[in-house]
Write an enzyme that holds these catalytic residues in place. Sequence first.
Site, PDB file in Angstrom:
ATOM      1  N   GLY A  10       0.811  -1.212   0.000  1.00 51.61           N
ATOM      2  CA  GLY A  10       0.000   0.000   0.000  1.00 51.61           C
ATOM      3  C   GLY A  10       0.840   1.256   0.000  1.00 51.61           C
ATOM      4  O   GLY A  10       2.076   1.210   0.043  1.00 51.61           O
ATOM      5  N   LEU A  12       1.426   3.559   2.275  1.00 51.66           N
ATOM      6  CA  LEU A  12       2.319   3.685   3.426  1.00 51.66           C
ATOM      7  C   LEU A  12       3.237   2.481   3.569  1.00 51.66           C
ATOM      8  O   LEU A  12       4.432   2.626   3.851  1.00 51.66           O
ATOM      9  CB  LEU A  12       1.511   3.870   4.708  1.00 51.66           C
ATOM     10  CG  LEU A  12       2.330   3.933   6.006  1.00 51.66           C
ATOM     11  CD1 LEU A  12       3.321   5.093   5.969  1.00 51.66           C
ATOM     12  CD2 LEU A  12       1.419   4.035   7.215  1.00 51.66           C
ATOM     13  N   ILE A  36      -5.270 -10.744   7.650  1.00 47.11           N
ATOM     14  CA  ILE A  36      -5.355 -10.398   9.074  1.00 47.11           C
ATOM     15  C   ILE A  36      -6.730 -10.674   9.661  1.00 47.11           C
ATOM     16  O   ILE A  36      -6.891 -10.691  10.886  1.00 47.11           O
ATOM     17  CB  ILE A  36      -4.949  -8.934   9.338  1.00 47.11           C
ATOM     18  CG1 ILE A  36      -5.941  -7.949   8.712  1.00 47.11           C
ATOM     19  CG2 ILE A  36      -3.534  -8.666   8.843  1.00 47.11           C
ATOM     20  CD1 ILE A  36      -5.699  -6.498   9.131  1.00 47.11           C
ATOM     21  N   ALA A  59      -5.087  -2.100   5.921  1.00 43.26           N
ATOM     22  CA  ALA A  59      -6.288  -1.383   6.346  1.00 43.26           C
ATOM     23  C   ALA A  59      -7.299  -1.303   5.215  1.00 43.26           C
ATOM     24  O   ALA A  59      -6.946  -1.378   4.032  1.00 43.26           O
ATOM     25  CB  ALA A  59      -5.925   0.030   6.812  1.00 43.26           C
ATOM     26  N   TYR A  60      -8.543  -1.161   5.609  1.00 38.58           N
ATOM     27  CA  TYR A  60      -9.622  -0.817   4.684  1.00 38.58           C
ATOM     28  C   TYR A  60      -9.697   0.707   4.697  1.00 38.58           C
ATOM     29  O   TYR A  60      -9.974   1.306   5.734  1.00 38.58           O
ATOM     30  CB  TYR A  60     -10.933  -1.432   5.168  1.00 38.58           C
ATOM     31  CG  TYR A  60     -12.138  -1.121   4.304  1.00 38.58           C
ATOM     32  CD1 TYR A  60     -12.685  -2.094   3.480  1.00 38.58           C
ATOM     33  CD2 TYR A  60     -12.738   0.132   4.329  1.00 38.58           C
ATOM     34  CE1 TYR A  60     -13.803  -1.820   2.694  1.00 38.58           C
ATOM     35  CE2 TYR A  60     -13.841   0.422   3.548  1.00 38.58           C
ATOM     36  CZ  TYR A  60     -14.373  -0.555   2.727  1.00 38.58           C
ATOM     37  OH  TYR A  60     -15.472  -0.277   1.952  1.00 38.58           O
ATOM     38  N   THR A  61      -9.436   1.360   3.559  1.00 38.68           N
ATOM     39  CA  THR A  61      -9.314   2.823   3.547  1.00 38.68           C
ATOM     40  C   THR A  61     -10.327   3.536   2.657  1.00 38.68           C
ATOM     41  O   THR A  61     -10.244   4.751   2.490  1.00 38.68           O
ATOM     42  CB  THR A  61      -7.899   3.230   3.100  1.00 38.68           C
ATOM     43  OG1 THR A  61      -7.644   2.694   1.788  1.00 38.68           O
ATOM     44  CG2 THR A  61      -6.851   2.707   4.069  1.00 38.68           C
ATOM     45  N   THR A 100      -6.112   6.831  12.552  1.00 41.93           N
ATOM     46  CA  THR A 100      -6.545   7.966  11.737  1.00 41.93           C
ATOM     47  C   THR A 100      -7.144   9.106  12.550  1.00 41.93           C
ATOM     48  O   THR A 100      -7.654   8.900  13.655  1.00 41.93           O
ATOM     49  CB  THR A 100      -7.594   7.482  10.712  1.00 41.93           C
ATOM     50  OG1 THR A 100      -8.125   8.596   9.979  1.00 41.93           O
ATOM     51  CG2 THR A 100      -8.761   6.804  11.419  1.00 41.93           C
ATOM     52  N   TYR A 124     -16.119   4.422   8.386  1.00 41.43           N
ATOM     53  CA  TYR A 124     -14.675   4.196   8.359  1.00 41.43           C
ATOM     54  C   TYR A 124     -14.045   4.577   9.696  1.00 41.43           C
ATOM     55  O   TYR A 124     -13.252   3.816  10.270  1.00 41.43           O
ATOM     56  CB  TYR A 124     -14.040   5.000   7.229  1.00 41.43           C
ATOM     57  CG  TYR A 124     -12.535   5.098   7.328  1.00 41.43           C
ATOM     58  CD1 TYR A 124     -11.729   4.005   7.023  1.00 41.43           C
ATOM     59  CD2 TYR A 124     -11.920   6.283   7.734  1.00 41.43           C
ATOM     60  CE1 TYR A 124     -10.343   4.084   7.122  1.00 41.43           C
ATOM     61  CE2 TYR A 124     -10.542   6.372   7.840  1.00 41.43           C
ATOM     62  CZ  TYR A 124      -9.766   5.272   7.535  1.00 41.43           C
ATOM     63  OH  TYR A 124      -8.395   5.356   7.650  1.00 41.43           O
ATOM     64  N   LYS A 128     -11.993   2.156  12.495  1.00 37.76           N
ATOM     65  CA  LYS A 128     -10.658   2.427  13.019  1.00 37.76           C
ATOM     66  C   LYS A 128     -10.686   2.590  14.539  1.00 37.76           C
ATOM     67  O   LYS A 128      -9.726   2.216  15.233  1.00 37.76           O
ATOM     68  CB  LYS A 128     -10.065   3.662  12.352  1.00 37.76           C
ATOM     69  CG  LYS A 128      -9.839   3.526  10.859  1.00 37.76           C
ATOM     70  CD  LYS A 128      -8.799   2.471  10.525  1.00 37.76           C
ATOM     71  CE  LYS A 128      -7.397   2.926  10.799  1.00 37.76           C
ATOM     72  NZ  LYS A 128      -6.375   1.948  10.338  1.00 37.76           N
TER      73      LYS A 128
END
Length: 285
Positions: A10, A12, A36, A59-61, A100, A124, A128
């Site tokens: 991804g 990052l 995961i 992550a789901y972003t 986030t 979202y 998180k």
Amino acid sequence: MLIAITGPNGLLGREVAKVFKKEYDVIELPHNILDITDINQVRDVLSSHTPTILINCAAYTAVDKAEEEPEKANLVNGLGVRNLALACRKLDISFVHISTDYVFNGNTDTPWRIFDARDPINAYGYSKYLGERYLETISPKYFLVRTSWLFGSGGPNFVSTILRAALKQTELRVVNDQFGCPTYALDLACFLLKLVKTGAYGVYHVTNQGITNWYDFAKEIVKQAGINIPVVAVSSSEYVRPAKRPKNSALDPFPLKETVGSLPPFWQDALSRFLSETQTKECLD
């Protein structure tokens, strides 16, 4: 020391892998190797590698899409973190987790501090928040790092979106009533390295310095890119999206400087380095 990185492909994760490989042995755990959301697979994979530190960049972003499929967001951003935290506790692995600014509701005129009350206003952000709660209640050795307005190479982000739009449209319409801190993925990765070296577990806010809004951010992007296009300010009420956005999600960096000795550069500098093809992608002192 062995560093394991989830989500290494991804925006990052790629920068984290590059930065940490300069000083440590790194094992990358993409989704095809480690899902995961599968607790048994998490236990098996981490047991087989037994890293010293796990950095979770998976992550789901998709902020707007999460409104349509909150269960999927909760599964990845919430339960996935629980699974990793459980395995890390059992195997005595230090856990670095990325969260986030969207865990806050945005209803303040000052930057959010690390222990301010969380109150997410979209699906979202809630997913998180779930991940944060699992982390802090399960894992005894963790760095919880919140960031915001992330941009960089290798994934969807505001800078790339603005640049693409500027080449296709005659003007850009951008909201001017949502405030936050842009963050260059490379700078975030560099400060994750600095944090890990301290061993000072806890909650941190890591962004580039400076607060702006999306409108002024967009103006600076096209200015630095040398693109001559009008940028028109609009209100959030004129640009309705499926997920509600916080009005102010700027993050207070305390105690980052007190822990690692410095703060990331200002976001304008970070943007300039990102846009420069000749700039060597190195951590700045």
